[in-house]
Every structure is written in C-alpha cells, then in structure tokens.
Design a protein around this motif. Structure first.
Motif, short mmCIF file in Angstrom:
data_model
loop_
_atom_site.label_atom_id
_atom_site.label_comp_id
_atom_site.label_asym_id
_atom_site.label_seq_id
_atom_site.Cartn_x
_atom_site.Cartn_y
_atom_site.Cartn_z
N LYS A 19 95.85 -40.82 -18.65
CA LYS A 19 95.21 -41.94 -19.34
C LYS A 19 95.81 -42.14 -20.74
O LYS A 19 95.80 -43.25 -21.28
N LYS A 20 96.33 -41.06 -21.34
CA LYS A 20 96.99 -41.20 -22.64
C LYS A 20 98.21 -42.11 -22.50
O LYS A 20 98.48 -42.96 -23.36
N LYS A 21 98.96 -41.91 -21.42
CA LYS A 21 100.14 -42.74 -21.18
C LYS A 21 99.72 -44.16 -20.80
O LYS A 21 100.31 -45.14 -21.28
N GLU A 22 98.71 -44.29 -19.95
CA GLU A 22 98.27 -45.62 -19.53
C GLU A 22 97.86 -46.48 -20.72
O GLU A 22 98.20 -47.66 -20.80
N ALA A 23 97.14 -45.89 -21.66
CA ALA A 23 96.66 -46.66 -22.81
C ALA A 23 97.78 -47.20 -23.67
O ALA A 23 97.58 -48.14 -24.45
N GLU A 24 98.99 -46.63 -23.53
CA GLU A 24 100.13 -47.04 -24.35
C GLU A 24 101.07 -48.01 -23.62
O GLU A 24 102.04 -48.47 -24.22
N GLU A 25 100.79 -48.31 -22.35
CA GLU A 25 101.69 -49.19 -21.60
C GLU A 25 101.64 -50.60 -22.20
O GLU A 25 100.55 -51.13 -22.46
N PRO A 26 102.80 -51.23 -22.44
CA PRO A 26 102.87 -52.46 -23.24
C PRO A 26 101.95 -53.58 -22.80
O PRO A 26 101.35 -54.26 -23.65
N ASP A 27 101.80 -53.81 -21.49
CA ASP A 27 101.02 -54.97 -21.06
C ASP A 27 99.52 -54.75 -21.13
O ASP A 27 98.76 -55.72 -21.01
N ILE A 28 99.08 -53.50 -21.36
CA ILE A 28 97.64 -53.24 -21.44
C ILE A 28 97.28 -52.44 -22.69
O ILE A 28 96.18 -51.91 -22.81
N ALA A 29 98.19 -52.35 -23.63
CA ALA A 29 97.96 -51.55 -24.84
C ALA A 29 96.98 -52.22 -25.81
O ALA A 29 96.71 -51.67 -26.88
N ASP A 30 96.45 -53.37 -25.43
CA ASP A 30 95.50 -54.09 -26.27
C ASP A 30 94.06 -53.59 -26.12
O ASP A 30 93.16 -54.07 -26.80
N VAL A 77 93.44 -54.20 -13.61
CA VAL A 77 93.47 -53.12 -14.58
C VAL A 77 92.51 -52.02 -14.13
O VAL A 77 91.72 -52.21 -13.20
N SER A 78 92.57 -50.89 -14.77
CA SER A 78 91.63 -49.81 -14.47
C SER A 78 90.30 -50.09 -15.17
O SER A 78 90.22 -50.89 -16.10
N PRO A 79 89.23 -49.41 -14.74
CA PRO A 79 87.95 -49.57 -15.46
C PRO A 79 88.06 -49.23 -16.94
O PRO A 79 87.40 -49.86 -17.77
N MET A 80 88.89 -48.24 -17.30
CA MET A 80 89.08 -47.91 -18.71
C MET A 80 89.59 -49.11 -19.49
O MET A 80 89.08 -49.44 -20.57
N ILE A 81 90.61 -49.78 -18.96
CA ILE A 81 91.19 -50.93 -19.65
C ILE A 81 90.22 -52.10 -19.69
O ILE A 81 90.08 -52.78 -20.72
N ALA A 82 89.52 -52.34 -18.58
CA ALA A 82 88.53 -53.43 -18.55
C ALA A 82 87.44 -53.20 -19.59
O ALA A 82 87.03 -54.13 -20.29
N CYS A 83 86.99 -51.96 -19.72
CA CYS A 83 85.97 -51.63 -20.71
C CYS A 83 86.48 -51.85 -22.12
O CYS A 83 85.80 -52.47 -22.96
N GLY A 84 87.68 -51.36 -22.41
CA GLY A 84 88.26 -51.55 -23.75
C GLY A 84 88.45 -53.01 -24.08
O GLY A 84 88.16 -53.46 -25.20
N ARG A 85 88.94 -53.79 -23.12
CA ARG A 85 89.15 -55.22 -23.37
C ARG A 85 87.84 -55.96 -23.61
O ARG A 85 87.77 -56.87 -24.45
N MET A 86 86.82 -55.58 -22.87
CA MET A 86 85.51 -56.21 -23.06
C MET A 86 85.00 -55.97 -24.48
O MET A 86 84.55 -56.89 -25.16
#
Length: 409
Positions: free
Chosen positions: A235-246, A207-216
């Motif tokens: 990044k707006k689109k990335e944040a909405e991608e189904p497998d990482i939208a959490d 995942v990107s650092p953005m996603i890793a940070c949000g998941r943490m």
C-alpha cells in the motif's frame, strides 16, 4: 554501528533527538530513510549485502525483478520496480532486509498540520491491537495521537462492491467471458500490469477502497492530510503511483501504529469506545481471501434478481498461487467467470505487518462481518448517503464517473 531498527526505536524513545547531530554509532543513510521514506522502496536493505549461502535467495524470490546488482556485485532494491509484496524479506535468511518506516513524517504531519488529518483504517485492523480493542477504541486512540478523526475503509469497499458488480453485469455475458477483480490488492494488480498485461482488458479500472476513501475525504476537505493504516507494505507503493497519488498522503502498517502507541504510552484497550457502524458485512469481508468474491456475488444477485445471474468465482492467495491461477485462465482450464487474487496467503489478514496470525485475524474479521448491521451495500444507508453527496442519482452512474472510483490501468 547500530542497526536501522535500533536507530528507529531510539528516535521513537527520544534517545536520539532529531534537532541534534546524529551520534557516530548510527548510519546517516538510515536516518535519511527514516526522514524521507518516499525516496525508498517499501522494502530496504539494512546492511551491505554480500554473497550469501543461499545464492541470492531474495533476488530469486522477486517476481518483479526489483532486486538489482550494481557493478561491484552489491544488491539494491529499485523503488520503481518494488511492489512491496515482502517475498524477499521472507527469503532472506541473513535478515538484511526490512520494511520501510514512515512513522516520523506521519507524526510530524499530525503535529504540524493546520488542516484536518484523518486515519483511514483497513478492515483487517479489527482485533490486531488486542482482543478487547474495537475499532471504536482505536478511533479514540487515534484522536489521542492528534488525528482529527478515523474513517473505516470498509465503507468504501461497499461502494467498490457496487461498481465491481455492475462491471460484471455489463461485461460478463456469455460462456468464456470473465472478470479479474481489481479492488483491493496492489500486488495482484502489479502482477497483471507488469507480467500478464494481456489480461488487462478483463480488469475494470476501479481504484482500491483505500484510494476511494482518500479521494472522498480530499473532495470534502481538499487540504486534509490522509493516513492509511493497514497490514500491507504494498500500500505504501500504491499510494505513490502517479495516477492515484492524489488520494493518500501516508501509509502506516499495523506494526508502525503499534510502535507509535507504545512510544506515546497509549493503551487502546483502556480507552472509551467511540463506536460507529458504517460498513456492511460485504465491505468488512474484503480483509480476507474470498471476501471480495462473496461480496460481488451477493451484490450481482441483489442488483439483478430478475435475471438470476450466477457468479462462479475462483480465488488464489499468495503470489505463487495467483500466478498458477492466471496460467489456468490463459490455458482455458477453468470455467470460473470471476477471479479474485490476493498477494498474501489468507488475504490482508496474512499481510507482512499483521500483529496476529492469519487464522486469528480471519476469525476476528469473520466475527466483525457477522456483527454488521447491514448485509450488503444496498442495505447500507451510509453508502446511499455518500453517493447522494457525490451527485450520483443511481448506482449505475458509478460506471460513468472517472474522477473518484476509476484509474487508468
């Protein structure tokens, strides 16, 4: 009829109140986009687009075929296909395309949240809000706006550097083997997934650092609201991608944050500096072209000092240069073993919604990286602390985890 941007500014300045009927000089479609941005692509048309003198330059600029024509010949942007690279906005001489605005739902969430709300700040933010605005002062400004706290995403770039270095050591064994870095740029990853998908086996599922940070943050506070702040529409689109939208609930650009600070009459340069040193030089350098390559190269050498492994890296920035680099890879006209792609020229400091020139942004990032207390992730005690809290007993276990740092490409 007033424009989309005029409606946006009038709402921020309370000239238009959302609890009252929309005055007739505004377009109701624009209001819907401001209230429900998640329904739209990162780039939106702000007026009906008729045939222009440049023969649909926007459509020709889009490598993802996201700009489509309906039966009447009008153009629209597909929320499904648009990556948010911003090339069409640059190509449109008529200025009929603009960036989606997510400010209203973000500030509503900040005001109404019963759980903590965290601002996740990209390393490219340093210097963007004024030469005297440190990330510590931006942290104070975030608290003044109602955020519970601010987290430096560069810390998670440190952790992803470890993962990328371990992946390189595992998979690049002989001449001809190579790795396409997967960490930070959603436009680069979209190019590989949608256009050059035969190269996916060379992309680690990180995942990107953005996603890793949000998941943490979500792991520690499951009901927390997470808002990423960066220079990037993609990044707006990335944040909405189904497998990482959490991971990330909202994304704001630097320009949107500046709009919020202006409307709230908050001046970060005049605020106290809540300084915290959490990231190494490696993580902070992710904000500009070449930073990921340098971080991973140094990390491979530090992890495998006994084997004297050399990482030969090649970088490209801008979609055209990235495509040219990929063509060299496919034609076997390069002997590099690590390839870094950035969708914007200069990397994140050249993003479509930066507040500084990319040259100024790069200098701020380089200076901020140089000032870091730690040079590499292994020297960063905060990296080791987080890994321990997550249950990792060795750095090698990062390759086995599929819940925090891994995605399905």
């Amino acid at each position: 009829m007033k424009t989309f941007d005029e409606l946006y500014k009038d709402i921020l300045n309370r000239k238009v109140k959302l609890e009252e009927p929309l005055p007739p000089q505004y377009d109701s479609r624009h209001l819907d986009c401001l209230l429900h941005p998640e329904k739209y692509a990162p780039v939106i048309p702000v007026s009906d687009c008729e045939k222009c003198a440049y023969d649909r330059a926007c459509r020709q600029s889009c490598i993802f075929d996201a700009i489509i024509r309906d039966e009447e010949g009008k153009l629209s942007i597909s929320p499904k296909l648009c990556s948010g690279c911003g090339a069409c906005m640059d190509a449109c001489s008529m200025e009929r395309l603009t960036a989606r605005k997510d400010v209203l739902p973000v500030m509503k969430a900040v005001r109404e949240a019963k759980e903590p709300v965290y601002l996740l700040v990209a390393p490219a933010a340093v210097g963007q809000f004024g030469k005297d605005v440190t990330l510590g002062k931006l942290r104070t400004a975030a608290k003044a706006l109602g955020f519970t706290g601010m987290v430096e995403v560069a810390l998670f770039a440190d952790i992803l550097t470890l993962k990328e270095a371990l992946e390189y050591d595992r998979h690049v064994k002989k001449k001809g083997d190579y790795q396409l870095t997967s960490c930070c740029c959603p436009v680069w990853i979209a190019m590989i997934r949608k256009i050059f998908h035969e190269l996916l086996p060379h992309v680690p599922g990180a995942v990107s650092p953005m996603i890793a940070c949000g998941r943490m943050i979500k792991r520690l506070h499951p009901d927390a609201v997470t808002v990423f702040l960066g220079p990037c529409l993609a990044k707006k689109k990335e944040a909405e991608e189904p497998d990482i939208a959490d991971a990330v609930d909202y994304v704001l650009t630097f320009q949107e944050m500046q709009d919020i600070l202006t409307a709230a009459d908050i001046h970060p340069g005049k605020l106290a500096d809540m300084k915290k040193e959490h990231a190494s030089e490696a993580g902070r350098l992710y904000a500009r072209t070449g930073g990921v390559s340098r971080a991973v190269e140094n990390m491979v050498q530090q992890l495998r000092a006994d084997r004297n492994i050399a990482v030969k890296a090649e970088q490209a920035d801008g979609t055209r240069a990235c495509m040219e680099m990929i063509e060299r890879i496919r034609a076997e006209k390069t002997d590099a073993s690590f390839f870094e792609g950035m969708g914007c020229v200069g990397g994140c400091v050249g993003g479509p919604k930066v507040l500084l020139s990319r040259e100024e942004g790069k200098q701020y990032v380089d200076d901020y990286a140089e000032a870091a207390e730690f040079r590499t992730p292994l020297e960063n005690p905060y990296v080791l602390k987080i890994l321990e809290e997550l249950g990792f007993h060795t750095v090698e276990e990062l390759l086995e985890d599929e819940s925090l740092l891994t995605r399905r490409l």
